[in-house]
Design a protein around this motif. Structure first.
Motif, PDB file in Angstrom:
ATOM      1  N   ASN A 200       0.833  -1.200   0.000  1.00 13.60           N
ATOM      2  CA  ASN A 200       0.000   0.000   0.000  1.00 13.60           C
ATOM      3  C   ASN A 200       0.868   1.250   0.000  1.00 13.60           C
ATOM      4  O   ASN A 200       1.667   1.434   0.911  1.00 13.60           O
ATOM      5  CB  ASN A 200      -0.884   0.019   1.255  1.00 13.60           C
ATOM      6  N   PRO A 201       0.699   2.130  -1.015  1.00 14.78           N
ATOM      7  CA  PRO A 201       1.479   3.365  -1.034  1.00 14.78           C
ATOM      8  C   PRO A 201       1.110   4.239   0.173  1.00 14.78           C
ATOM      9  O   PRO A 201      -0.048   4.258   0.588  1.00 14.78           O
ATOM     10  CB  PRO A 201       1.052   4.057  -2.332  1.00 14.78           C
ATOM     11  N   LYS A 202       2.117   4.917   0.718  1.00 15.11           N
ATOM     12  CA  LYS A 202       1.871   5.863   1.806  1.00 15.11           C
ATOM     13  C   LYS A 202       1.803   7.262   1.220  1.00 15.11           C
ATOM     14  O   LYS A 202       2.390   7.528   0.195  1.00 15.11           O
ATOM     15  CB  LYS A 202       2.997   5.791   2.843  1.00 15.11           C
ATOM     16  N   ASP A 203       1.088   8.153   1.904  1.00 17.13           N
ATOM     17  CA  ASP A 203       0.901   9.509   1.391  1.00 17.13           C
ATOM     18  C   ASP A 203       2.212  10.200   1.077  1.00 17.13           C
ATOM     19  O   ASP A 203       2.441  10.628  -0.041  1.00 17.13           O
ATOM     20  CB  ASP A 203       0.095  10.357   2.391  1.00 17.13           C
ATOM     21  N   SER A 204       3.074  10.315   2.072  1.00 11.23           N
ATOM     22  CA  SER A 204       4.327  11.060   1.878  1.00 11.23           C
ATOM     23  C   SER A 204       5.244  10.323   0.910  1.00 11.23           C
ATOM     24  O   SER A 204       5.440  10.727  -0.223  1.00 11.23           O
ATOM     25  CB  SER A 204       5.018  11.276   3.223  1.00 11.23           C
ATOM     26  N   GLN A 205       5.800   9.201   1.358  1.00  9.49           N
ATOM     27  CA  GLN A 205       6.641   8.384   0.484  1.00  9.49           C
ATOM     28  C   GLN A 205       6.731   6.999   1.082  1.00  9.49           C
ATOM     29  O   GLN A 205       6.377   6.779   2.227  1.00  9.49           O
ATOM     30  CB  GLN A 205       8.028   8.993   0.322  1.00  9.49           C
ATOM     31  N   GLY A 206       7.203   6.086   0.289  1.00  6.17           N
ATOM     32  CA  GLY A 206       7.314   4.711   0.770  1.00  6.17           C
ATOM     33  C   GLY A 206       5.979   4.002   0.728  1.00  6.17           C
ATOM     34  O   GLY A 206       5.048   4.428   0.042  1.00  6.17           O
ATOM     35  N   SER A 207       5.897   2.926   1.481  1.00  5.92           N
ATOM     36  CA  SER A 207       4.677   2.129   1.460  1.00  5.92           C
ATOM     37  C   SER A 207       4.575   1.289   2.731  1.00  5.92           C
ATOM     38  O   SER A 207       5.511   1.209   3.519  1.00  5.92           O
ATOM     39  CB  SER A 207       4.663   1.225   0.224  1.00  5.92           C
ATOM     40  N   VAL A 208       3.407   0.698   2.886  1.00  3.67           N
ATOM     41  CA  VAL A 208       3.173  -0.230   3.984  1.00  3.67           C
ATOM     42  C   VAL A 208       2.888  -1.583   3.345  1.00  3.67           C
ATOM     43  O   VAL A 208       1.971  -1.719   2.530  1.00  3.67           O
ATOM     44  CB  VAL A 208       1.976   0.214   4.857  1.00  3.67           C
ATOM     45  N   ILE A 209       3.704  -2.566   3.711  1.00  3.92           N
ATOM     46  CA  ILE A 209       3.518  -3.918   3.195  1.00  3.92           C
ATOM     47  C   ILE A 209       2.642  -4.650   4.214  1.00  3.92           C
ATOM     48  O   ILE A 209       3.023  -4.804   5.370  1.00  3.92           O
ATOM     49  CB  ILE A 209       4.860  -4.660   3.026  1.00  3.92           C
ATOM     50  N   HIS A 210       1.459  -5.034   3.756  1.00  2.00           N
ATOM     51  CA  HIS A 210       0.516  -5.731   4.648  1.00  2.00           C
ATOM     52  C   HIS A 210       0.578  -7.226   4.332  1.00  2.00           C
ATOM     53  O   HIS A 210       0.205  -7.656   3.247  1.00  2.00           O
ATOM     54  CB  HIS A 210      -0.909  -5.194   4.454  1.00  2.00           C
ATOM     55  N   TRP A 211       1.114  -7.987   5.279  1.00  2.00           N
ATOM     56  CA  TRP A 211       1.230  -9.443   5.146  1.00  2.00           C
ATOM     57  C   TRP A 211       0.063 -10.106   5.862  1.00  2.00           C
ATOM     58  O   TRP A 211      -0.273  -9.732   6.986  1.00  2.00           O
ATOM     59  CB  TRP A 211       2.525  -9.937   5.793  1.00  2.00           C
ATOM     60  N   THR A 212      -0.535 -11.093   5.234  1.00  2.16           N
ATOM     61  CA  THR A 212      -1.598 -11.872   5.855  1.00  2.16           C
ATOM     62  C   THR A 212      -1.267 -13.348   5.675  1.00  2.16           C
ATOM     63  O   THR A 212      -0.934 -13.779   4.567  1.00  2.16           O
ATOM     64  CB  THR A 212      -2.964 -11.591   5.184  1.00  2.16           C
ATOM     65  N   MET A 213      -1.322 -14.084   6.772  1.00  5.44           N
ATOM     66  CA  MET A 213      -1.141 -15.534   6.709  1.00  5.44           C
ATOM     67  C   MET A 213      -2.426 -16.176   7.214  1.00  5.44           C
ATOM     68  O   MET A 213      -2.842 -15.924   8.337  1.00  5.44           O
ATOM     69  CB  MET A 213       0.036 -15.972   7.582  1.00  5.44           C
ATOM     70  N   GLU A 214      -3.039 -16.978   6.358  1.00  9.11           N
ATOM     71  CA  GLU A 214      -4.253 -17.689   6.727  1.00  9.11           C
ATOM     72  C   GLU A 214      -3.929 -19.172   6.666  1.00  9.11           C
ATOM     73  O   GLU A 214      -3.317 -19.632   5.707  1.00  9.11           O
ATOM     74  CB  GLU A 214      -5.383 -17.356   5.767  1.00  9.11           C
ATOM     75  N   TYR A 215      -4.347 -19.898   7.695  1.00 12.16           N
ATOM     76  CA  TYR A 215      -3.914 -21.285   7.785  1.00 12.16           C
ATOM     77  C   TYR A 215      -4.917 -22.122   8.560  1.00 12.16           C
ATOM     78  O   TYR A 215      -5.746 -21.609   9.305  1.00 12.16           O
ATOM     79  CB  TYR A 215      -2.545 -21.366   8.477  1.00 12.16           C
ATOM     80  N   GLU A 216      -4.799 -23.421   8.351  1.00 11.16           N
ATOM     81  CA  GLU A 216      -5.538 -24.389   9.151  1.00 11.16           C
ATOM     82  C   GLU A 216      -4.537 -25.408   9.666  1.00 11.16           C
ATOM     83  O   GLU A 216      -3.843 -26.066   8.884  1.00 11.16           O
ATOM     84  CB  GLU A 216      -6.622 -25.078   8.329  1.00 11.16           C
ATOM     85  N   LYS A 217      -4.448 -25.492  10.987  1.00 14.04           N
ATOM     86  CA  LYS A 217      -3.495 -26.406  11.613  1.00 14.04           C
ATOM     87  C   LYS A 217      -4.007 -27.848  11.537  1.00 14.04           C
ATOM     88  O   LYS A 217      -5.215 -28.081  11.502  1.00 14.04           O
ATOM     89  CB  LYS A 217      -3.305 -26.030  13.086  1.00 14.04           C
ATOM     90  N   LEU A 218      -3.076 -28.785  11.539  1.00  4.67           N
ATOM     91  CA  LEU A 218      -3.454 -30.196  11.508  1.00  4.67           C
ATOM     92  C   LEU A 218      -4.055 -30.645  12.842  1.00  4.67           C
ATOM     93  O   LEU A 218      -4.922 -31.502  12.874  1.00  4.67           O
ATOM     94  CB  LEU A 218      -2.244 -31.070  11.148  1.00  4.67           C
ATOM     95  N   HIS A 219      -3.568 -30.060  13.955  1.00  7.08           N
ATOM     96  CA  HIS A 219      -4.143 -30.360  15.273  1.00  7.08           C
ATOM     97  C   HIS A 219      -3.862 -29.192  16.204  1.00  7.08           C
ATOM     98  O   HIS A 219      -3.052 -28.317  15.893  1.00  7.08           O
ATOM     99  CB  HIS A 219      -3.597 -31.688  15.842  1.00  7.08           C
ATOM    100  N   ASP A 220      -4.521 -29.166  17.358  1.00  8.52           N
ATOM    101  CA  ASP A 220      -4.433 -27.982  18.223  1.00  8.52           C
ATOM    102  C   ASP A 220      -3.150 -27.863  19.047  1.00  8.52           C
ATOM    103  O   ASP A 220      -2.976 -26.904  19.772  1.00  8.52           O
ATOM    104  CB  ASP A 220      -5.682 -27.847  19.108  1.00  8.52           C
ATOM    105  N   GLU A 221      -2.230 -28.811  18.901  1.00 13.28           N
ATOM    106  CA  GLU A 221      -0.937 -28.711  19.583  1.00 13.28           C
ATOM    107  C   GLU A 221       0.011 -27.752  18.839  1.00 13.28           C
ATOM    108  O   GLU A 221       1.024 -27.327  19.370  1.00 13.28           O
ATOM    109  CB  GLU A 221      -0.239 -30.085  19.642  1.00 13.28           C
ATOM    110  N   ILE A 222      -0.314 -27.479  17.592  1.00 13.45           N
ATOM    111  CA  ILE A 222       0.554 -26.663  16.734  1.00 13.45           C
ATOM    112  C   ILE A 222       0.383 -25.186  17.078  1.00 13.45           C
ATOM    113  O   ILE A 222      -0.733 -24.696  17.221  1.00 13.45           O
ATOM    114  CB  ILE A 222       0.233 -26.936  15.250  1.00 13.45           C
ATOM    115  N   VAL A 223       1.521 -24.507  17.237  1.00  8.31           N
ATOM    116  CA  VAL A 223       1.474 -23.079  17.580  1.00  8.31           C
ATOM    117  C   VAL A 223       1.230 -22.246  16.322  1.00  8.31           C
ATOM    118  O   VAL A 223       1.556 -22.661  15.218  1.00  8.31           O
ATOM    119  CB  VAL A 223       2.780 -22.602  18.279  1.00  8.31           C
TER     120      VAL A 223
END
Length: 153
Positions: free
Chosen positions: A107-130
């Motif tokens: 995402n471009p920022k107003d002044s300069q540069g940008s914001v990188i928005h990372w999204t991780m979506e997942y389904e764990k194999l079992h509830d022991e997994i962090v």
């Protein structure tokens, strides 16, 4: 059962432009190992072509103190919004997750540069997994390495 499904998000502010960041990850992921060799050892094209939806990439990376691999499908590319979605098909992550998707949106920022928005979506194999908090920190640090490269280029 729903506790197995998770989502982590992280915003990383960088001084590089959103379009340059997006272009690097879309067309030149095989150059990332030159920029961030402590994290990424390589990226090979297995099917398709660089920067195309449906392409399959094979990553070699170093995470949590170990060399790892990931085979991922380029699931979606939105040039207008500078976003790319990858679906992990095979590799170390699939030992713990039934499904794993990574989306980055630059995402471009107003002044300069940008914001990188990372999204991780997942389904764990079992509830022991962090939840993959160390992986979201990994992409945070990787973004900073890529930022250095892009503003020096």
């Amino acid at each position: 059962m729903s506790s197995l499904v998770g989502k982590l998000e992280k915003d990383v502010e960088v001084k590089a432009s959103a379009s340059k960041f997006h272009e690097l990850l879309k067309h030149k992921p095989h150059h990332i190992s030159e920029v961030s060799s402590d994290k990424i050892q390589g990226c090979e094209l297995h099917e398709g072509e660089w920067g195309a939806v449906g392409s399959v990439l094979y990553w070699k990376y170093f995470h949590d103190g170990k060399p790892r691999v990931a085979k991922e499908l380029v699931e979606a590319i939105d040039d207008e919004n500078n976003s790319i979605t990858f679906k992990i098909l095979e590799g170390d992550l699939m030992e713990h997750y039934k499904s794993f998707r990574v989306t980055l949106k630059c995402n471009p920022k107003d002044s300069q540069g940008s914001v990188i928005h990372w999204t991780m979506e997942y389904e764990k194999l079992h509830d022991e997994i962090v939840d993959p908090h160390t992986l979201i920190e990994f992409v945070n640090d990787l973004s900073k390495d890529l930022e250095k490269h892009l503003i020096e280029a």
